[in-house]
Design a protein around this motif. Structure first.
Motif, PDB file in Angstrom:
ATOM      1  N   VAL A  63       1.030  -1.223  -0.391  1.00 34.48           N
ATOM      2  CA  VAL A  63       0.103  -0.065  -0.473  1.00 34.48           C
ATOM      3  C   VAL A  63       0.818   1.399  -0.018  1.00 34.48           C
ATOM      4  O   VAL A  63       1.875   0.869   0.854  1.00 34.48           O
ATOM      5  N   HIS A  64       0.440   2.121  -0.754  1.00 33.93           N
ATOM      6  CA  HIS A  64       1.618   3.087  -0.952  1.00 33.93           C
ATOM      7  C   HIS A  64       0.481   4.173  -0.579  1.00 33.93           C
ATOM      8  O   HIS A  64      -0.256   4.725  -1.184  1.00 33.93           O
ATOM      9  N   ALA A  65       0.783   5.424  -0.147  1.00 34.24           N
ATOM     10  CA  ALA A  65       0.542   7.208  -0.417  1.00 34.24           C
ATOM     11  C   ALA A  65       1.271   7.720   0.315  1.00 34.24           C
ATOM     12  O   ALA A  65       1.804   7.575   0.772  1.00 34.24           O
ATOM     13  N   ALA A  66       0.313   8.891   0.073  1.00 38.95           N
ATOM     14  CA  ALA A  66       1.353  10.612   1.023  1.00 38.95           C
ATOM     15  C   ALA A  66       1.312  10.598   1.734  1.00 38.95           C
ATOM     16  O   ALA A  66       0.547   9.693   3.082  1.00 38.95           O
ATOM     17  N   VAL A  67       2.011  10.944   2.544  1.00 35.42           N
ATOM     18  CA  VAL A  67       1.824  11.708   4.250  1.00 35.42           C
ATOM     19  C   VAL A  67       0.626  11.878   4.619  1.00 35.42           C
ATOM     20  O   VAL A  67       0.245  11.942   4.067  1.00 35.42           O
ATOM     21  N   GLY A  68      -0.014  10.793   5.619  1.00 32.14           N
ATOM     22  CA  GLY A  68      -0.810  11.281   6.555  1.00 32.14           C
ATOM     23  C   GLY A  68      -2.350  11.113   5.433  1.00 32.14           C
ATOM     24  O   GLY A  68      -3.757  11.114   6.245  1.00 32.14           O
ATOM     25  N   LEU A  69      -2.104   9.905   4.546  1.00 27.86           N
ATOM     26  CA  LEU A  69      -3.839   9.616   4.064  1.00 27.86           C
ATOM     27  C   LEU A  69      -3.576   8.000   4.549  1.00 27.86           C
ATOM     28  O   LEU A  69      -4.855   7.798   3.994  1.00 27.86           O
ATOM     29  N   GLY A  70      -3.210   7.567   6.047  1.00 27.61           N
ATOM     30  CA  GLY A  70      -3.949   6.278   6.577  1.00 27.61           C
ATOM     31  C   GLY A  70      -3.105   5.182   5.872  1.00 27.61           C
ATOM     32  O   GLY A  70      -3.815   3.956   6.690  1.00 27.61           O
ATOM     33  N   LYS A  71      -1.505   5.649   6.120  1.00 24.53           N
ATOM     34  CA  LYS A  71      -1.092   3.690   5.476  1.00 24.53           C
ATOM     35  C   LYS A  71      -0.799   3.078   7.177  1.00 24.53           C
ATOM     36  O   LYS A  71      -1.643   1.622   7.063  1.00 24.53           O
ATOM     37  N   THR A  72      -0.915   3.777   7.895  1.00 25.29           N
ATOM     38  CA  THR A  72      -0.597   3.517   9.602  1.00 25.29           C
ATOM     39  C   THR A  72      -1.989   2.497  10.094  1.00 25.29           C
ATOM     40  O   THR A  72      -2.123   1.692  10.279  1.00 25.29           O
ATOM     41  N   HIS A  73      -2.951   3.527   9.324  1.00 26.87           N
ATOM     42  CA  HIS A  73      -4.109   2.818  10.329  1.00 26.87           C
ATOM     43  C   HIS A  73      -4.256   2.228   9.592  1.00 26.87           C
ATOM     44  O   HIS A  73      -5.009   1.307  10.497  1.00 26.87           O
ATOM     45  N   LEU A  74      -4.771   1.663   8.425  1.00 26.35           N
ATOM     46  CA  LEU A  74      -4.688   0.295   7.911  1.00 26.35           C
ATOM     47  C   LEU A  74      -4.041  -1.548   8.369  1.00 26.35           C
ATOM     48  O   LEU A  74      -4.236  -1.359   8.360  1.00 26.35           O
TER      49      LEU A  74
END
Ligand SMILES: Nc1ncnc2c1ncn2[C@@H]1O[C@H](COP(=O)(O)OP(=O)(O)OP(=O)(O)O)[C@@H](O)[C@H]1O
Length: 485
Positions: A184-195
């Protein structure tokens, strides 16, 4: 701390971003926060020890110089590590009042351990003394009790990643692994850690699977410690005995031997049919320090990007947050127009949204006053940012150009030299150079491993053509518009 300081800090970050480039900025500085400014000393904080030592050893002078560019009297930068449970947005909450004394969190529950094997927050039972020591070094990274599937709001930007994460989390031991790794990739603060943490919390339902959540930093630390204590074998065993291995912030992995160990782990896990999930701030092929084989192994599972939040999703996240905050502090109420205002004006990421609400929550708790539009406008002024043009990805350029010229993306990456492929390929390379920050060699690599001189030739060729060929110029403008939509 005054708004003046915050504004200055925003400008310092702008300077840093311009000097080091977007990639380095988002890897190392995006989570740096201003704590205070005291005459000659600026106090900044980062969430981890690793970030702190890296910035100190690589960028200390540059950060100071950027500050001095804004405020010549500054002589010293003091960098500290924020407490792990005080997430950046919570720190932001405290600031307007008193940084040292007020910390507002939604949930006072302590963090669990990252290893879940049937009992939430229970460490993996030790088998041998050597393994026990290795467990100490990879006891999993802390899990935040708030980051679950229940609190994860699904929208267009993240529905695929969410569906894949759910699938991973609900699979049973022995089920065939559908995609491995899930990347899973995304810019900062878009929910990676959350997921990833949601998978960690949900992934051991029934207690039959061992789920290990590690930040890349923790992986490095665990591996290096195991080398020091000569327990590398045990370290490997612990990792490979997990059913679901979740690695967060992979872009922070560093060190040649750590890369090698990660590569072995990845291969061993996938070959044994155990699930690996990885999150990073960029696609696998952009992990510049990694070996080609590891990159292609990472790209060989399911790669999903989480996009930036649309206004609707921002509003839903805010509504969910208010509901959850109200369960602890019933007096907290944010009128619908204020929520819409925040959703419209705080456009960046989940962390800024959380920060905005936390400030209002702090205000409500401390003063007992209702949240008004005027208060919201004042409190979140520094989080309101002008909308930046959308960041364009090379794959998107390739996809859209391929579609427009009726060829496949594979054709663009292939070595075919027929005219119907060559021109679109050159156009795509030209757009990659002009619309992204990627270097010529990087673009060459992303176009099927071509040399940077080929990219340069394509860029020059299209530049020349556009000057004389109005139809082509219009066509390229239309592609650019499509990419910005
Ligand atoms: N879909 C969502 N629903 C609810 N909250 C979300 C969602 N996406 C992000 N958030 C919230 O936004 C904040 C930032 O998210 P998170 O830490 O997961 O981002 P990240 O992508 O891991 O960032 P980084 O690149 O800095 O590690 C968190 O408070 C998280 O709970």
């Amino acid at each position: 701390m005054t708004n003046n300081h915050q504004e200055r800090w925003t400008r310092v970050k702008g300077r840093l971003r311009a000097e080091v480039g977007e990639d380095i900025f988002s890897s190392w500085f995006a989570r740096m926060e201003l704590e205070s400014v005291e005459s000659e000393t600026v106090r900044l904080s980062v969430p981890t020890r690793f970030l702190k030592s890296w910035i100190q050893s690589h960028y200390a002078e540059r950060v100071l110089a950027c500050w001095q560019g804004e405020e010549p009297l500054v002589r010293r930068i003091d960098l500290s590590v924020r407490s792990t449970m005080m997430r950046p947005a919570a720190a932001a909450t405290a600031r307007p009042v008193s940084p040292a004394t007020v910390t507002v969190r939604h949930d006072p529950a302590p963090a669990g351990f990252g290893v879940l094997n049937g009992h939430a927050a229970a460490p993996v039972p030790a088998a041998t003394p050597a393994t026990a020591s290795a467990h100490d070094s990879i006891g999993g990274s802390p899990l935040d009790p708030r980051l679950t599937f229940d609190s994860f709001v699904v929208g267009r930007a993240n529905s695929l990643a969410h569906a894949a994460a759910k699938q991973v989390a609900t699979a049973r031991r022995g089920d065939p692994v559908m995609f491995n790794p899930l990347y899973v990739h995304a810019a900062v603060g878009l929910g990676k850690t959350h997921l990833l943490q949601a998978i960690a919390w949900a992934g051991n339902a029934g207690g039959e699977r061992r789920v290990l959540y590690l930040t890349a930093e923790k992986f490095v630390y665990g591996f290096v410690s195991s080398l020091r204590t000569q327990t590398t074998l045990a370290f490997k065993e612990v990792l490979r005995a997990t059913d679901v291995l979740l690695i967060d912030d992979l872009q922070f992995l560093q060190g040649k031997s750590t890369f090698a160990e990660f590569s072995h782990t990845l291969n061993a896990m996938i070959d044994a049919g155990r699930q690996v999930v990885v999150a990073a701030d960029r696609p696998p092929l952009d992990l510049e320090n990694m070996d080609d084989r590891v990159r292609s192994r990472l790209a060989g599972g399911l790669v999903v990007e989480m996009g930036s939040f649309g206004e609707d999703l921002r509003l839903e996240i805010l509504q969910a947050r208010v509901a959850s905050a109200r369960s602890h502090h019933a007096a907290f109420d944010v009128p619908a127009p204020v929520l819409s205002f925040i959703a419209k004006s705080v456009t960046h990421n989940g962390r800024d949204l959380e920060g905005a609400l936390n400030r209002l929550l702090a205000h409500s708790k401390l003063t007992g006053q209702p949240v008004t539009m005027e208060l919201a406008e004042r409190e979140i002024r520094d989080l309101v940012r002008p909308q930046e043009p959308r960041k364009v990805k090379i794959e998107e350029i390739q996809r859209i150009v391929a579609r427009r010229y009726n060829v496949s993306r594979g054709d663009l990456l292939s070595s075919r030299r027929t005219a119907n492929v060559v021109r679109p390929r050159q156009i795509a390379m030209y757009l990659a150079k002009t619309l992204t920050l990627r270097s010529l060699p990087e673009i060459g690599r992303r176009f099927g491993g071509r040399d940077h001189t080929t990219v340069l030739h394509a860029v020059r060729k299209i530049e020349n053509l556009v000057g004389n060929d109005l139809a082509l110029a219009e066509e390229i403008e239309a592609i650019k518009r499509e990419l910005q939509e």
